[in-house]
Write a protein that holds these residues in place. Structure first.
Motif, PDB file in Angstrom:
ATOM      1  N   SER A   1      -2.297  -5.592   8.384  1.00  0.00           N
ATOM      2  CA  SER A   1      -2.629  -6.339   7.169  1.00  0.00           C
ATOM      3  C   SER A   1      -2.614  -5.423   5.951  1.00  0.00           C
ATOM      4  O   SER A   1      -2.664  -5.898   4.812  1.00  0.00           O
ATOM      5  CB  SER A   1      -3.990  -7.019   7.308  1.00  0.00           C
ATOM      6  N   SER A   2      -2.544  -4.111   6.182  1.00  0.00           N
ATOM      7  CA  SER A   2      -2.499  -3.154   5.067  1.00  0.00           C
ATOM      8  C   SER A   2      -1.364  -3.492   4.107  1.00  0.00           C
ATOM      9  O   SER A   2      -0.266  -3.849   4.516  1.00  0.00           O
ATOM     10  CB  SER A   2      -2.285  -1.743   5.599  1.00  0.00           C
ATOM     11  N   GLY A   3      -1.645  -3.337   2.831  1.00  0.00           N
ATOM     12  CA  GLY A   3      -0.653  -3.632   1.810  1.00  0.00           C
ATOM     13  C   GLY A   3      -0.693  -5.064   1.333  1.00  0.00           C
ATOM     14  O   GLY A   3      -0.169  -5.383   0.261  1.00  0.00           O
ATOM     15  N   GLY A   4      -1.284  -5.962   2.129  1.00  0.00           N
ATOM     16  CA  GLY A   4      -1.362  -7.365   1.734  1.00  0.00           C
ATOM     17  C   GLY A   4      -2.170  -7.549   0.461  1.00  0.00           C
ATOM     18  O   GLY A   4      -3.181  -6.875   0.251  1.00  0.00           O
ATOM     19  N   GLY A   5      -1.745  -8.460  -0.387  1.00  0.00           N
ATOM     20  CA  GLY A   5      -2.385  -8.644  -1.682  1.00  0.00           C
ATOM     21  C   GLY A   5      -3.758  -9.289  -1.604  1.00  0.00           C
ATOM     22  O   GLY A   5      -4.000 -10.173  -0.780  1.00  0.00           O
ATOM     23  N   TRP A   6      -4.664  -8.809  -2.473  1.00  0.00           N
ATOM     24  CA  TRP A   6      -5.968  -9.429  -2.657  1.00  0.00           C
ATOM     25  C   TRP A   6      -5.882 -10.269  -3.929  1.00  0.00           C
ATOM     26  O   TRP A   6      -5.608  -9.750  -5.017  1.00  0.00           O
ATOM     27  CB  TRP A   6      -7.060  -8.371  -2.813  1.00  0.00           C
ATOM     28  N   ILE A   7      -6.121 -11.551  -3.783  1.00  0.00           N
ATOM     29  CA  ILE A   7      -5.952 -12.488  -4.890  1.00  0.00           C
ATOM     30  C   ILE A   7      -7.315 -12.961  -5.371  1.00  0.00           C
ATOM     31  O   ILE A   7      -8.195 -13.294  -4.589  1.00  0.00           O
ATOM     32  CB  ILE A   7      -5.096 -13.694  -4.446  1.00  0.00           C
ATOM     33  N   ALA A   8      -7.478 -12.969  -6.694  1.00  0.00           N
ATOM     34  CA  ALA A   8      -8.719 -13.439  -7.317  1.00  0.00           C
ATOM     35  C   ALA A   8      -8.386 -13.970  -8.692  1.00  0.00           C
ATOM     36  O   ALA A   8      -7.251 -13.834  -9.183  1.00  0.00           O
ATOM     37  CB  ALA A   8      -9.747 -12.314  -7.402  1.00  0.00           C
ATOM     38  N   THR A   9      -9.356 -14.566  -9.327  1.00  0.00           N
ATOM     39  CA  THR A   9      -9.181 -15.021 -10.702  1.00  0.00           C
ATOM     40  C   THR A   9      -9.156 -13.808 -11.611  1.00  0.00           C
ATOM     41  O   THR A   9     -10.101 -13.027 -11.644  1.00  0.00           O
ATOM     42  CB  THR A   9     -10.314 -15.973 -11.122  1.00  0.00           C
TER      43      THR A   9
ATOM     44  N   SER B   1      -8.403 -11.631 -15.375  1.00  0.00           N
ATOM     45  CA  SER B   1      -9.061 -11.623 -16.687  1.00  0.00           C
ATOM     46  C   SER B   1      -8.594 -12.778 -17.567  1.00  0.00           C
ATOM     47  O   SER B   1      -9.281 -13.148 -18.519  1.00  0.00           O
ATOM     48  CB  SER B   1      -8.802 -10.287 -17.395  1.00  0.00           C
ATOM     49  N   ASP B   2      -7.414 -13.356 -17.232  1.00  0.00           N
ATOM     50  CA  ASP B   2      -6.914 -14.489 -18.012  1.00  0.00           C
ATOM     51  C   ASP B   2      -7.310 -15.824 -17.399  1.00  0.00           C
ATOM     52  O   ASP B   2      -6.878 -16.888 -17.865  1.00  0.00           O
ATOM     53  CB  ASP B   2      -5.392 -14.411 -18.150  1.00  0.00           C
ATOM     54  N   GLY B   3      -8.128 -15.781 -16.342  1.00  0.00           N
ATOM     55  CA  GLY B   3      -8.596 -17.003 -15.707  1.00  0.00           C
ATOM     56  C   GLY B   3      -7.645 -17.599 -14.685  1.00  0.00           C
ATOM     57  O   GLY B   3      -7.919 -18.659 -14.127  1.00  0.00           O
ATOM     58  N   LYS B   4      -6.521 -16.913 -14.407  1.00  0.00           N
ATOM     59  CA  LYS B   4      -5.534 -17.414 -13.457  1.00  0.00           C
ATOM     60  C   LYS B   4      -5.488 -16.533 -12.206  1.00  0.00           C
ATOM     61  O   LYS B   4      -5.879 -15.368 -12.260  1.00  0.00           O
ATOM     62  CB  LYS B   4      -4.150 -17.460 -14.123  1.00  0.00           C
ATOM     63  N   PRO B   5      -5.000 -17.069 -11.089  1.00  0.00           N
ATOM     64  CA  PRO B   5      -4.895 -16.253  -9.874  1.00  0.00           C
ATOM     65  C   PRO B   5      -3.994 -15.042 -10.103  1.00  0.00           C
ATOM     66  O   PRO B   5      -2.893 -15.168 -10.645  1.00  0.00           O
ATOM     67  CB  PRO B   5      -4.278 -17.219  -8.856  1.00  0.00           C
ATOM     68  N   SER B   6      -4.471 -13.878  -9.712  1.00  0.00           N
ATOM     69  CA  SER B   6      -3.729 -12.638  -9.900  1.00  0.00           C
ATOM     70  C   SER B   6      -3.919 -11.732  -8.697  1.00  0.00           C
ATOM     71  O   SER B   6      -4.895 -11.859  -7.950  1.00  0.00           O
ATOM     72  CB  SER B   6      -4.222 -11.900 -11.159  1.00  0.00           C
ATOM     73  N   LEU B   7      -2.991 -10.799  -8.528  1.00  0.00           N
ATOM     74  CA  LEU B   7      -3.181  -9.749  -7.536  1.00  0.00           C
ATOM     75  C   LEU B   7      -4.079  -8.693  -8.161  1.00  0.00           C
ATOM     76  O   LEU B   7      -3.771  -8.161  -9.227  1.00  0.00           O
ATOM     77  CB  LEU B   7      -1.838  -9.148  -7.123  1.00  0.00           C
ATOM     78  N   ILE B   8      -5.207  -8.402  -7.502  1.00  0.00           N
ATOM     79  CA  ILE B   8      -6.194  -7.485  -8.058  1.00  0.00           C
ATOM     80  C   ILE B   8      -6.327  -6.216  -7.212  1.00  0.00           C
ATOM     81  O   ILE B   8      -6.770  -5.182  -7.704  1.00  0.00           O
ATOM     82  CB  ILE B   8      -7.546  -8.206  -8.217  1.00  0.00           C
ATOM     83  N   SER B   9      -5.908  -6.290  -5.948  1.00  0.00           N
ATOM     84  CA  SER B   9      -5.965  -5.110  -5.091  1.00  0.00           C
ATOM     85  C   SER B   9      -5.051  -5.346  -3.893  1.00  0.00           C
ATOM     86  O   SER B   9      -4.326  -6.356  -3.830  1.00  0.00           O
ATOM     87  CB  SER B   9      -7.404  -4.840  -4.626  1.00  0.00           C
ATOM     88  N   ASN B  10      -5.064  -4.408  -2.964  1.00  0.00           N
ATOM     89  CA  ASN B  10      -4.336  -4.555  -1.706  1.00  0.00           C
ATOM     90  C   ASN B  10      -5.141  -3.901  -0.586  1.00  0.00           C
ATOM     91  O   ASN B  10      -5.926  -2.990  -0.827  1.00  0.00           O
ATOM     92  CB  ASN B  10      -2.943  -3.926  -1.785  1.00  0.00           C
ATOM     93  N   THR B  11      -4.971  -4.379   0.625  1.00  0.00           N
ATOM     94  CA  THR B  11      -5.693  -3.806   1.759  1.00  0.00           C
ATOM     95  C   THR B  11      -5.280  -2.360   1.965  1.00  0.00           C
ATOM     96  O   THR B  11      -4.098  -2.037   2.014  1.00  0.00           O
ATOM     97  CB  THR B  11      -5.426  -4.610   3.034  1.00  0.00           C
TER      98      THR B  11
ATOM     99  N   ALA C   1       0.835  -1.202   0.000  1.00  0.00           N
ATOM    100  CA  ALA C   1       0.000   0.000   0.000  1.00  0.00           C
ATOM    101  C   ALA C   1       0.872   1.256   0.000  1.00  0.00           C
ATOM    102  O   ALA C   1       1.983   1.259   0.535  1.00  0.00           O
ATOM    103  CB  ALA C   1      -0.913   0.013   1.223  1.00  0.00           C
ATOM    104  N   GLY C   2       0.356   2.336  -0.569  1.00  0.00           N
ATOM    105  CA  GLY C   2       1.083   3.594  -0.575  1.00  0.00           C
ATOM    106  C   GLY C   2       1.363   4.092   0.825  1.00  0.00           C
ATOM    107  O   GLY C   2       2.436   4.642   1.106  1.00  0.00           O
ATOM    108  N   HIS C   3       0.406   3.904   1.748  1.00  0.00           N
ATOM    109  CA  HIS C   3       0.597   4.419   3.100  1.00  0.00           C
ATOM    110  C   HIS C   3       1.589   3.601   3.912  1.00  0.00           C
ATOM    111  O   HIS C   3       1.909   3.967   5.052  1.00  0.00           O
ATOM    112  CB  HIS C   3      -0.750   4.529   3.845  1.00  0.00           C
ATOM    113  N   CYS C   4       2.119   2.524   3.322  1.00  0.00           N
ATOM    114  CA  CYS C   4       3.168   1.736   3.976  1.00  0.00           C
ATOM    115  C   CYS C   4       4.566   2.200   3.584  1.00  0.00           C
ATOM    116  O   CYS C   4       5.557   1.686   4.122  1.00  0.00           O
ATOM    117  CB  CYS C   4       3.003   0.259   3.620  1.00  0.00           C
ATOM    118  N   VAL C   5       4.649   3.144   2.654  1.00  0.00           N
ATOM    119  CA  VAL C   5       5.962   3.658   2.244  1.00  0.00           C
ATOM    120  C   VAL C   5       6.064   5.176   2.353  1.00  0.00           C
ATOM    121  O   VAL C   5       7.157   5.731   2.452  1.00  0.00           O
ATOM    122  CB  VAL C   5       6.323   3.223   0.805  1.00  0.00           C
ATOM    123  N   HIS C   6       4.909   5.865   2.346  1.00  0.00           N
ATOM    124  CA  HIS C   6       4.890   7.330   2.358  1.00  0.00           C
ATOM    125  C   HIS C   6       3.734   7.813   3.222  1.00  0.00           C
ATOM    126  O   HIS C   6       2.629   7.288   3.159  1.00  0.00           O
ATOM    127  CB  HIS C   6       4.722   7.852   0.927  1.00  0.00           C
TER     128      HIS C   6
END
Length: 406
Positions: free
Chosen positions: A353-361, A363-373, A195-200
């Motif tokens: 937990s801020s900055g941790g990756g949100w994983i979902a399927t 657009s290519d049908g594979k697990p990807s990072l789509i957001s972060n806390t 997350a941005g707030h974890c570095v600045h």
């Protein structure tokens, strides 16, 4: 997690950006300065620990390139003074805040087991439950989802996940982060998402210091009593990686803050990291055995069946020493009508937990990072994360391009 409220239009950074390329400023470009020193002593940032030379004498042999020396002098930073504790000076006049100002000299063994264990302060504060500024878009508040402890060893199921450590004016702090793929170095990434707030610190602050990533922190899920005597190899089995380059959105730098702000929908950051003890020829991705792709064109919320948020929550009732996750179908959260809509899921994880990756399927049908806390309340049991669009891709691509020829 951090509260969100509309902030005044703070533009203190624009004055300092004069003469900087608009493209670089818009991307939140930073300067890479990876230098090595050694340290020992108590881990608490308030402790009067004095760095010493390493047993191998590497610090005495360190040759600092002239361009790095000049960059340090430009910022008024003396490396010897810095590694002996000058980094604890958070005077506003010396707290570097602009996109081009990031510096993070490596101080070997600063993050020892004791200091890592004691670093338990999240950089954000709690938000009120009802923070929507656009009722026509925001979906109903999701039901709380109890965070589930990830089964140890963490590396077997989530090798990309880890814990982020850094120092702030308030002391040593923690977030979560994820190893992501580097288009310029397939299979050999040294890039980390958080997350941005974890570095600045955002509109009223600058870059945090001593930013370091520990993949699979406490991989064996040692109980707190054992952690007090754990070795660095037990706590950080895949090593400690310092951020020699950090980049976040200009929207976060101008509008973010400890109580939220208009930068929240742009609350993401990308790090390029380097191993504290020097490279053995392997990248971070090769070392941990994985890296997630980042999807900047994820399906619309109604088409996403579930997202899994991952992280090391440190605010009560958690202690920051264990990895947790929440899985839920996302809804929409709109802070203001003129700001991008954020994802929101039910989850009881707290600050850290801020900055941790949100994983979902993806657009290519594979697990990807789509957001972060990014944000969430203490009692309501939900988290929100930014939609990753063109601004996020710009930050990601810029970091990748910077190291493409290295």
């Amino acid at each position: 997690m951090r509260p969100i409220r509309p902030s005044s239009a703070e533009r203190t950074g624009r004055r300092a950006r004069r003469g900087v390329s608009p493209v670089l400023a818009a991307l939140g470009l930073t300067a890479a300065l990876a230098l090595t020193a050694t340290a020992c002593g108590p881990g608490d940032s308030s402790a009067d620990s004095k760095p010493t030379a390493s047993a191998t004498g590497d610090a005495d042999k360190l040759q600092i390139p002239d361009d790095v020396k000049n960059q340090l002098k430009k910022h008024g930073i003396d490396l010897d003074k810095w590694k002996n504790g000058e980094w604890r000076n958070w005077d506003k006049a010396t707290w570097l805040r602009e996109a081009k100002d990031y510096v993070n000299p490596i101080i070997q063994d600063l993050w020892d087991p004791d200091r890592m264990r004691k670093a338990d302060k999240p950089p954000e504060k709690a938000v009120p439950n009802d923070i929507s500024g656009d009722k026509g878009v925001t979906d109903p508040t999701p039901a709380p989802v109890k965070a589930a402890a990830v089964k140890a060893p963490y590396h077997q199921s989530l090798p990309e996940l880890g814990k982020l450590f850094f120092d702030s004016p308030e002391g040593s702090m923690v977030c979560s982060a994820t190893v992501v793929k580097d288009p310029a170095h397939p299979g050999k990434s040294n890039m980390v998402w958080t997350a941005g707030h974890c570095v600045h610190a955002g509109a009223k602050g600058g870059w945090y210091r001593n930013i370091a990533f520990v993949p699979s922190y406490n991989n064996s899920n040692l109980p707190t009593a054992q952690l007090q005597k754990a070795t660095k190899a037990q706590i950080a089995p895949y090593g400690v990686y310092w951020a020699d380059w950090a980049q976040t959105s200009q929207q976060w730098i101008e509008g973010g803050g400890p109580t939220g702000g208009t930068g929240a929908p742009y609350d993401f950051a990308v790090l390029h990291v380097t191993p504290e003890k020097g490279s053995n020829g392997k990248s971070l991705e090769e070392t941990v055995g994985g890296a997630l792709p980042v999807d900047f064109d994820a399906p619309a919320v109604p088409k996403i069946s579930a997202m899994t948020a991952n992280g090391y929550p440190a605010a009560p009732p958690y202690d920051g020493q264990k990895l947790y996750q929440c899985k839920d179908k996302p809804g929409r959260l709109s802070l203001e009508a003129n700001l991008p809509t954020m994802y929101r899921i039910g989850c009881t994880m707290t600050g850290g937990s801020s900055g941790g990756g949100w994983i979902a399927t993806g657009s290519d049908g594979k697990p990807s990072l789509i957001s972060n806390t990014s944000i969430g309340p203490v009692t309501a049991g939900w988290l929100a994360g930014p939609r990753l669009g063109k601004e996020a891709k710009g930050v990601y691509d810029s970091v990748s391009t910077k190291y493409a020829g290295r």
